[in-house]
Design a protein around this motif. Structure first.
Motif, PDB file in Angstrom:
ATOM      1  N   ASN A 107       3.480   5.371  -5.919  1.00  0.00           N
ATOM      2  CA  ASN A 107       3.443   5.421  -7.329  1.00  0.00           C
ATOM      3  C   ASN A 107       2.244   6.234  -7.946  1.00  0.00           C
ATOM      4  N   HIS A 108       1.153   6.013  -7.356  1.00  0.00           N
ATOM      5  CA  HIS A 108       0.012   6.883  -7.767  1.00  0.00           C
ATOM      6  C   HIS A 108       0.418   8.295  -7.980  1.00  0.00           C
ATOM      7  N   HIS A 109       1.047   8.965  -7.181  1.00  0.00           N
ATOM      8  CA  HIS A 109       1.367  10.421  -7.149  1.00  0.00           C
ATOM      9  C   HIS A 109       2.509  10.366  -7.897  1.00  0.00           C
ATOM     10  N   ASP A 140       1.919   1.682  -3.613  1.00  0.00           N
ATOM     11  CA  ASP A 140       0.521   1.838  -4.409  1.00  0.00           C
ATOM     12  C   ASP A 140       0.471   3.583  -4.404  1.00  0.00           C
ATOM     13  N   LEU A 141       0.383   4.111  -3.100  1.00  0.00           N
ATOM     14  CA  LEU A 141       0.166   5.497  -2.776  1.00  0.00           C
ATOM     15  C   LEU A 141       1.283   6.218  -3.662  1.00  0.00           C
ATOM     16  N   PRO A 176       8.002   6.632 -10.235  1.00  0.00           N
ATOM     17  CA  PRO A 176       7.528   5.198  -9.677  1.00  0.00           C
ATOM     18  C   PRO A 176       8.341   4.191  -9.540  1.00  0.00           C
ATOM     19  N   SER A 215       0.855  -1.249  -0.372  1.00  0.00           N
ATOM     20  CA  SER A 215       0.155  -0.056   0.117  1.00  0.00           C
ATOM     21  C   SER A 215       0.825   1.308   0.049  1.00  0.00           C
ATOM     22  N   THR A 262       3.710   8.856 -10.512  1.00  0.00           N
ATOM     23  CA  THR A 262       3.306   9.102 -12.113  1.00  0.00           C
ATOM     24  C   THR A 262       3.265  10.465 -12.769  1.00  0.00           C
ATOM     25  N   ASN A 263       2.757  11.376 -11.864  1.00  0.00           N
ATOM     26  CA  ASN A 263       2.504  12.666 -12.170  1.00  0.00           C
ATOM     27  C   ASN A 263       3.817  13.506 -11.659  1.00  0.00           C
TER      28      ASN A 263
END
Ligand SMILES: Cc1cc2nc3c(=O)[nH]c(=O)nc-3n(C[C@H](O)[C@H](O)[C@H](O)COP(=O)(O)OP(=O)(O)OC[C@H]3O[C@@H](n4cnc5c(N)ncnc54)[C@H](O)[C@@H]3O)c2cc1C
Length: 489
Positions: A390-392, A387-388, A410, A384, A394-395
């Motif tokens: 990499n979620h941001h 995931d968190l 990421p 988790s 990516t931008n």
């Protein structure tokens, strides 16, 4: 534990003869002692330095040689960086706390430009080159770098980032050989010699000598086990270093760092603190510690640092000493570094003073779930976190801890983890409470007559936090003050 050799003051009336006499007696020939001796001599005093080992240097001569200065030093300006004493003060107040001595921080920032010029005037060389990469030290002989997380969150939003880690120039620097600290100490010791400062080596402070009014009038020492009594007409300056190697004191005051002394020397056994305590001296911030995380910052910045529960807790592009403090003080000394193969390969091609730490990760895996299992973390903790992240990422963003976009990517696979549990060590920052003239303060708040102190025997500008260079910085700055004040006594 009871003392086998007393640290209680010796009444001058019990001294049968004096082996040496001087106006100002400085105890310890490291950075604080050297600066005190120079300034006391310049102020007209006859000065004698007593040193326990066979020569000048102390921890200072072995150190990396960072000296934390700013506010617009000549070197900062030459290299195109703007800074003011007020900006520096904002940063130091936030980064070195909580609980900083605000008067000391203000005083230190106001005097920082002059102090840099003074060091140069004593012959300390600084190379006009900036190193802008993450690291504990520059890989070569660059003279200026960020050394406290000034350009990282949260401090880059509190004060305008300016590099303040000034390094004495070591030409042809090689790891493990004479470093910046030696280049700082050598000209200071030479200056002291030229001025006529006397020294006696292999002389070890044991107790202070006081007159009938409680004024410090000398030093009771030993040389090769035999007593040596030294008379100080105007004052004694304690510059004997920290208590990092006195295990009982570390257990008592700074237990988290017990058993892990680093960036210090065995002579730092707390003697200066104890002999002053025996006169009623006050102490400050005895729990404060500098802590290093033993990992290559060029690798750390390209990964994520997680605690024993697989969660991030500090931005990985900050000062690595700040990470060390966070791991030891707040994360129960538990940390892992997670990095993917591509980022690790990139890190291994960069220059770093810590490249000797470039070893294979403790665990490697094809994906995060597998890595998490291998590390023995509870299911979905690391997953988790990544995931968190990499979620941001990516931008190119890190809203969770605000790592700068240039370091945010990421985390892919395959990937690995370094086991950094317990990879911390450091030295103590607490000590005698002193005023801006380096007078040692009694618990009643009044100066103890005839007694001065500087360097790591005192509590300086650092309390909760640290920035590389603060120890040589406040040691030299308040060493000078001690010398001037003692000479004028
Ligand atoms: C590897 C390493 C890297 C470091 N890097 C940095 C850095 O880049 N920047 C920074 O700010 N700090 C750094 N430090 C820490 C810094 O060197 C010390 O905190 C600093 O030197 C403290 O100054 P001082 O004058 O109090 O002590 P010292 O410089 O150690 O001087 C104390 C002197 O007192 C002597 N002494 C002790 N007991 C007695 C006694 N009983 N009688 C007589 N003499 C005695 C000692 O032998 C010593 O010579 C580093 C330290 C090390 C070891």
């Amino acid at each position: 534990m009871a003392e086998t050799v007393t640290v209680r003051p010796l009444p001058a009336s019990q001294v049968e003869s004096w082996d040496y006499e001087a106006d100002v007696v400085v105890v310890g020939y490291g950075i604080a002692g050297a600066c005190a001796a120079i300034e006391a001599r310049r102020a007209g005093a006859d000065v004698l330095v007593l040193e326990r080992t066979g020569g000048w240097g102390g921890a200072a001569a072995m150190s990396g040689g960072f000296i934390y200065l700013g506010g617009g030093t000549a070197l900062q300006r030459k290299l195109g960086f703007e800074d003011t004493p007020e900006n520096m003060e904002k940063f130091l107040t936030a980064a070195l706390g909580p609980g900083v001595d605000k008067d000391k921080i203000h005083d230190y920032c106001q005097g920082s430009v002059e102090h840099f010029d003074w060091l140069v005037a004593q012959g300390v060389p600084f190379k006009e080159e900036f190193w802008g990469e993450p690291g504990y030290e520059p890989p070569a002989d660059q003279g200026l770098m960020y050394s406290g997380g000034e350009n990282a969150a949260p401090f880059n939003a509190i004060a305008d980032p300016a590099p303040r880690g000034h390094l004495a120039w070591t030409k042809d620097k090689k790891l493990g050989e004479k470093g910046g600290g030696y280049m700082l100490m050598e000209p200071l010791a030479e200056t002291a010699d030229e001025l006529g400062v006397r020294h006696e080596y292999d002389v070890r402070l044991r107790r202070l000598i006081i007159d009938e009014d409680g004024r410090v009038v000398g030093v009771s020492a030993t040389r090769y086990g035999k007593p040596v009594n030294v008379r100080a007409e105007r004052g004694v300056v304690l510059a004997t270093g920290s208590f990092a190697y006195r295990h009982e004191m570390v257990e008592q005051f700074a237990p988290k760092i017990h058993g892990r002394p680093a960036a210090t020397v065995e002579e730092h056994d707390g003697i200066g603190i104890r002999v002053a305590q025996a006169l009623g001296a006050d102490l400050a911030h005895m729990d404060a510690t500098e802590v290093a995380l033993v990992a290559d910052p060029q690798v750390v910045v390209r990964g994520i640092l997680v605690n024993g529960r697989g969660q991030r807790f500090i931005t990985e592009d900050t000062y690595p000493g700040r990470m060390g403090q966070a791991v030891l003080q707040d994360q129960d000394n538990q940390a892992y570094l997670i990095i993917d193969e591509e980022a690790l390969e990139e890190a291994f091609t960069t220059r770093s003073s810590m490249s000797f730490l470039r070893i294979a990760p403790t665990w490697v895996a094809e994906n995060v779930a597998e890595l998490e299992t291998e590390m023995g973390l509870p299911a979905n903790t690391l997953q988790s976190t990544i995931d968190l992240y990499n979620h941001h990422a990516t931008n190119g963003e890190d809203p969770y801890l605000n790592k700068k976009p240039q370091w945010v990517k990421p985390i892919g696979s395959p990937l690995g983890a370094y086991d950094l549990r317990g990879y911390t060590g450091g030295f103590t920052l607490g000590g005698l409470r002193t005023d801006l003239d380096s007078r040692v303060l009694h618990v009643d708040g009044e100066p103890i007559p005839g007694l001065y102190a500087a360097g790591r025997v005192t509590s300086g500008i650092c309390t909760g936090g640290y920035a590389s260079g603060c120890s040589l910085g406040d040691g030299s700055f308040y060493g000078r003050r001690a010398g001037v004040a003692a000479a004028k006594n």
